[in-house]
Design a protein around this motif. Structure first.
Motif, PDB file in Angstrom:
ATOM      1  N   VAL A 177       0.855  -1.182   0.000  1.00 11.77           N
ATOM      2  CA  VAL A 177       0.000   0.000   0.000  1.00 11.77           C
ATOM      3  C   VAL A 177       0.893   1.235   0.000  1.00 11.77           C
ATOM      4  N   ASP A 178       0.635   2.153  -0.899  1.00 12.78           N
ATOM      5  CA  ASP A 178       1.474   3.348  -1.043  1.00 12.78           C
ATOM      6  C   ASP A 178       1.167   4.351   0.071  1.00 12.78           C
ATOM      7  N   ILE A 179       2.182   4.649   0.863  1.00 10.43           N
ATOM      8  CA  ILE A 179       2.010   5.649   1.930  1.00 10.43           C
ATOM      9  C   ILE A 179       3.044   6.761   1.778  1.00 10.43           C
ATOM     10  N   SER A 180       3.550   6.945   0.569  1.00  9.06           N
ATOM     11  CA  SER A 180       4.610   7.933   0.362  1.00  9.06           C
ATOM     12  C   SER A 180       4.172   9.338   0.743  1.00  9.06           C
ATOM     13  N   SER A 181       2.928   9.674   0.466  1.00  6.86           N
ATOM     14  CA  SER A 181       2.463  11.024   0.804  1.00  6.86           C
ATOM     15  C   SER A 181       2.180  11.159   2.294  1.00  6.86           C
ATOM     16  N   ALA A 182       1.684  10.088   2.893  1.00  4.88           N
ATOM     17  CA  ALA A 182       1.335  10.147   4.317  1.00  4.88           C
ATOM     18  C   ALA A 182       2.557   9.991   5.205  1.00  4.88           C
ATOM     19  N   GLY A 183       3.600   9.359   4.679  1.00  5.37           N
ATOM     20  CA  GLY A 183       4.758   9.056   5.508  1.00  5.37           C
ATOM     21  C   GLY A 183       5.464  10.282   6.035  1.00  5.37           C
ATOM     22  N   SER A 184       5.316  11.407   5.341  1.00  9.21           N
ATOM     23  CA  SER A 184       6.004  12.620   5.788  1.00  9.21           C
ATOM     24  C   SER A 184       5.202  13.398   6.821  1.00  9.21           C
ATOM     25  N   SER A 185       3.963  12.963   7.048  1.00  6.65           N
ATOM     26  CA  SER A 185       3.112  13.668   8.011  1.00  6.65           C
ATOM     27  C   SER A 185       3.616  13.432   9.435  1.00  6.65           C
ATOM     28  N   LYS A 186       3.646  14.456  10.249  1.00  5.60           N
ATOM     29  CA  LYS A 186       4.081  14.335  11.628  1.00  5.60           C
ATOM     30  C   LYS A 186       2.869  14.161  12.537  1.00  5.60           C
ATOM     31  N   GLY A 187       3.065  13.372  13.589  1.00  2.00           N
ATOM     32  CA  GLY A 187       2.032  13.264  14.602  1.00  2.00           C
ATOM     33  C   GLY A 187       0.808  12.476  14.197  1.00  2.00           C
ATOM     34  N   LEU A 188       0.962  11.524  13.276  1.00  2.12           N
ATOM     35  CA  LEU A 188      -0.183  10.687  12.931  1.00  2.12           C
ATOM     36  C   LEU A 188      -0.630   9.926  14.168  1.00  2.12           C
ATOM     37  N   GLY A 189      -1.894  10.037  14.505  1.00  2.49           N
ATOM     38  CA  GLY A 189      -2.400   9.355  15.682  1.00  2.49           C
ATOM     39  C   GLY A 189      -3.885   9.104  15.567  1.00  2.49           C
ATOM     40  N   LEU A 190      -4.453   8.555  16.648  1.00  2.00           N
ATOM     41  CA  LEU A 190      -5.876   8.218  16.676  1.00  2.00           C
ATOM     42  C   LEU A 190      -6.541   8.828  17.907  1.00  2.00           C
TER      43      LEU A 190
ATOM     44  N   ALA B 294      -7.353  -2.464  11.261  1.00  2.00           N
ATOM     45  CA  ALA B 294      -8.079  -3.000  10.104  1.00  2.00           C
ATOM     46  C   ALA B 294      -9.509  -2.473  10.064  1.00  2.00           C
ATOM     47  N   GLN B 295     -10.160  -2.437  11.221  1.00  2.00           N
ATOM     48  CA  GLN B 295     -11.529  -1.933  11.267  1.00  2.00           C
ATOM     49  C   GLN B 295     -11.602  -0.460  10.882  1.00  2.00           C
ATOM     50  N   LEU B 296     -10.662   0.318  11.359  1.00  2.00           N
ATOM     51  CA  LEU B 296     -10.659   1.742  11.029  1.00  2.00           C
ATOM     52  C   LEU B 296     -10.348   1.975   9.555  1.00  2.00           C
ATOM     53  N   ALA B 297      -9.440   1.180   9.012  1.00  2.00           N
ATOM     54  CA  ALA B 297      -9.079   1.341   7.596  1.00  2.00           C
ATOM     55  C   ALA B 297     -10.237   0.957   6.679  1.00  2.00           C
ATOM     56  N   ASP B 298     -11.046  -0.017   7.112  1.00  2.00           N
ATOM     57  CA  ASP B 298     -12.128  -0.528   6.263  1.00  2.00           C
ATOM     58  C   ASP B 298     -13.445   0.218   6.433  1.00  2.00           C
TER      59      ASP B 298
ATOM     60  N   LEU C 128     -11.914   9.421   9.492  1.00  2.00           N
ATOM     61  CA  LEU C 128     -10.472   9.435   9.303  1.00  2.00           C
ATOM     62  C   LEU C 128     -10.132  10.026   7.946  1.00  2.00           C
ATOM     63  N   ASP C 129      -9.046  10.754   7.894  1.00  2.00           N
ATOM     64  CA  ASP C 129      -8.592  11.276   6.607  1.00  2.00           C
ATOM     65  C   ASP C 129      -7.919  10.158   5.813  1.00  2.00           C
ATOM     66  N   ASP C 130      -7.746  10.392   4.528  1.00  2.00           N
ATOM     67  CA  ASP C 130      -7.186   9.364   3.646  1.00  2.00           C
ATOM     68  C   ASP C 130      -5.759   8.987   4.016  1.00  2.00           C
ATOM     69  N   ASP C 131      -4.974   9.960   4.482  1.00  2.00           N
ATOM     70  CA  ASP C 131      -3.603   9.646   4.871  1.00  2.00           C
ATOM     71  C   ASP C 131      -3.570   8.575   5.954  1.00  2.00           C
ATOM     72  N   ARG C 132      -4.376   8.778   6.976  1.00  2.00           N
ATOM     73  CA  ARG C 132      -4.364   7.803   8.067  1.00  2.00           C
ATOM     74  C   ARG C 132      -4.923   6.455   7.617  1.00  2.00           C
ATOM     75  N   ARG C 133      -5.929   6.474   6.752  1.00  2.00           N
ATOM     76  CA  ARG C 133      -6.471   5.201   6.253  1.00  2.00           C
ATOM     77  C   ARG C 133      -5.390   4.411   5.518  1.00  2.00           C
ATOM     78  N   ARG C 134      -4.619   5.098   4.700  1.00  2.00           N
ATOM     79  CA  ARG C 134      -3.575   4.397   3.945  1.00  2.00           C
ATOM     80  C   ARG C 134      -2.493   3.849   4.881  1.00  2.00           C
ATOM     81  N   VAL C 135      -2.106   4.644   5.875  1.00  2.00           N
ATOM     82  CA  VAL C 135      -1.089   4.176   6.820  1.00  2.00           C
ATOM     83  C   VAL C 135      -1.598   2.955   7.583  1.00  2.00           C
ATOM     84  N   LEU C 136      -2.839   3.011   8.050  1.00  2.00           N
ATOM     85  CA  LEU C 136      -3.406   1.875   8.776  1.00  2.00           C
ATOM     86  C   LEU C 136      -3.513   0.653   7.878  1.00  2.00           C
TER      87      LEU C 136
END
Length: 424
Positions: A222-235, A316-320, A326-334
């Motif tokens: 799963v491509d997370i190249s755009s989300a990977g640079s985000s700081k402070g990804l959390g839930l 998995a539940q949050l991603a699905d 959730l924003d798309d960045d976090r969905r892709r990371v999850l």
């Protein structure tokens, strides 16, 4: 997070934990035990197995904390008597390293005094006795793990050296490093036996064809190249903390995070590369808050596989579930984290059940984890066969239970049960 006054069963468990699991007692009970290292030999482990048998007997057919104690005691008895895991040479070194590491980070986070000279002096004697034992390190994978643990211990000793620059502590550290320097010689002396590392999953789950199909169904990462640079990804906006959270930045932890729940606040030590660790800690903190009746001792003895399975199932539940905000960045990371778990389980099965070619498994893992991490993962899979398969199996059970609840993921009743596992 809750602490209960002790029943006789809890008192028994607490005494064993204090003697055999000092790191867990330090972290979960907030108590620094006397600096004594329990003996590491066949006679002592036979005695320990009898004590765990009694815990299992007293906890039979009980729920809550008692069920956690009982589940742990049965795992311990199987590990000691059936698998004899204590004889694998890297295991006592890992015990030494995790104890010292936990003491160091606990002191760093709380300021509690640790009698380092006493801990290290007794560790020196314990290591000398360990080098006189007949342990299993005939397998090259176990040898690699032994040497890896030795380097980790040296790294922790270097951290401890920064606590106090005085000559007494320096001398105690040098004492511990001396037997460490002799460890490689043990491969030609008393650590020559070869043992099959125990499997972490039950034979009923070892359908190699089913695992092969799962492996073949995984395509590209799963491509997370755009989300990977985000700081402070959390839930934290999904799993809202009710306790105050105190964050301590500890660069030496690198990509790791340690979470210490106390009644006043939850203390979080974050390493220099810990941007994504809040995806773990936010869920863990929520879980502890919901399980108000669970004692700290039960958390200390929780099955780590179950803890990890709940985390992956939550991701998995949050991603699905598109209903969650959730924003798309976090969905892709999850989604990538869940995929990583599936890939690890498939590689684990490939190596263990099919005796897969190491180079092929390495090439398959590299797109997901990179070359360095893939080599390390393959080495660990040789030492802990079936671990990632069992985690994935538990994850599917947990996620199925979460789905059955319907609606909001936070309504799953497993949160309130804490680490009490329902395998149905």
């Amino acid at each position: 997070m809750a602490e209960k006054s002790g029943s006789k069963l809890e008192g028994m468990v607490r005494r064993i934990a204090t003697e055999r699991y000092p790191a867990s007692v330090v972290w979960w009970l907030g108590e620094v035990p006397k600096p004594i290292w329990a003996p590491w030999n066949a006679r002592e482990f036979e005695r320990l197995s009898e004590r765990w048998r009694e815990v299992a007997r007293r906890s039979a057919a009980k729920g809550g904390d008692a069920k956690v104690y009982g589940d742990h005691s049965r795992r311990a008895v199987v590990s000691i008597l059936h698998h004899q895991s204590w004889k694998l040479a890297h295991v006592p070194l890992m015990h030494l390293r995790t104890t010292l590491q936990t003491l160091w980070i606990f002191q760093r986070m709380t300021g509690v005094h640790v009698a380092w000279e006493e801990w290290l002096t007794s560790a020196h004697g314990w290591l000398d006795q360990l080098l006189g034992q007949s342990l299993s390190a005939g397998d090259p994978w176990i040898q690699a793990e032994v040497l890896s643990e030795r380097e980790r211990i040296r790294g922790v000793l270097n951290l401890i050296a920064g606590v106090d620059p005085g000559p007494e502590l320096k001398a105690a550290i040098i004492q511990v490093k001396r037997p460490l320097a002799r460890i490689r010689d043990q491969f030609q002396r008393g650590w020559r036996e070869s043992m099959e590392p125990p499997g972490w999953t039950a034979p009923a789950n070892l359908d190699s064809e089913a695992w092969k199909r799962r492996r073949q169904s995984v395509s590209t990462p799963v491509d997370i190249s755009s989300a990977g640079s985000s700081k402070g990804l959390g839930l934290g906006d999904v799993f809202i903390a009710t306790h105050a959270i105190e964050v301590v930045h500890v660069d030496e932890l690198s990509a790791c995070t340690w979470v210490l729940p106390t009644e006043a606040a939850v203390k979080v030590a974050v390493g220099s590369r810990g941007e994504l660790t809040r995806l773990v800690t936010d869920v863990r903190i929520w879980w502890w808050q919901q399980a108000k009746q669970t004692s700290s001792l039960a958390w200390a003895l929780a099955d780590p596989l179950y803890i990890e399975a709940v985390l992956v199932a939550t991701w998995a539940q949050l991603a699905d579930n598109r209903a969650e905000s959730l924003d798309d960045d976090r969905r892709r990371v999850l989604a990538r984290l869940v995929q990583n778990s599936e890939v690890l389980a498939s590689a684990d099965a490939w190596l263990w059940l099919e005796e897969g070619d190491l180079n092929q498994v390495f090439d398959w893992l590299c797109p997901f984890f990179g070359a360095s991490a893939s080599r390390r993962l393959i080495s660990r899979m040789q030492v802990y066969p079936g671990y990632w398969m069992e985690r994935e199996r538990l994850r599917t059970i947990v996620q199925s239970a979460m789905i059955k609840e319907g609606g909001d993921l936070r309504n799953w009743n497993g949160w309130q049960r804490g680490p009490e596992m329902d395998r149905r």
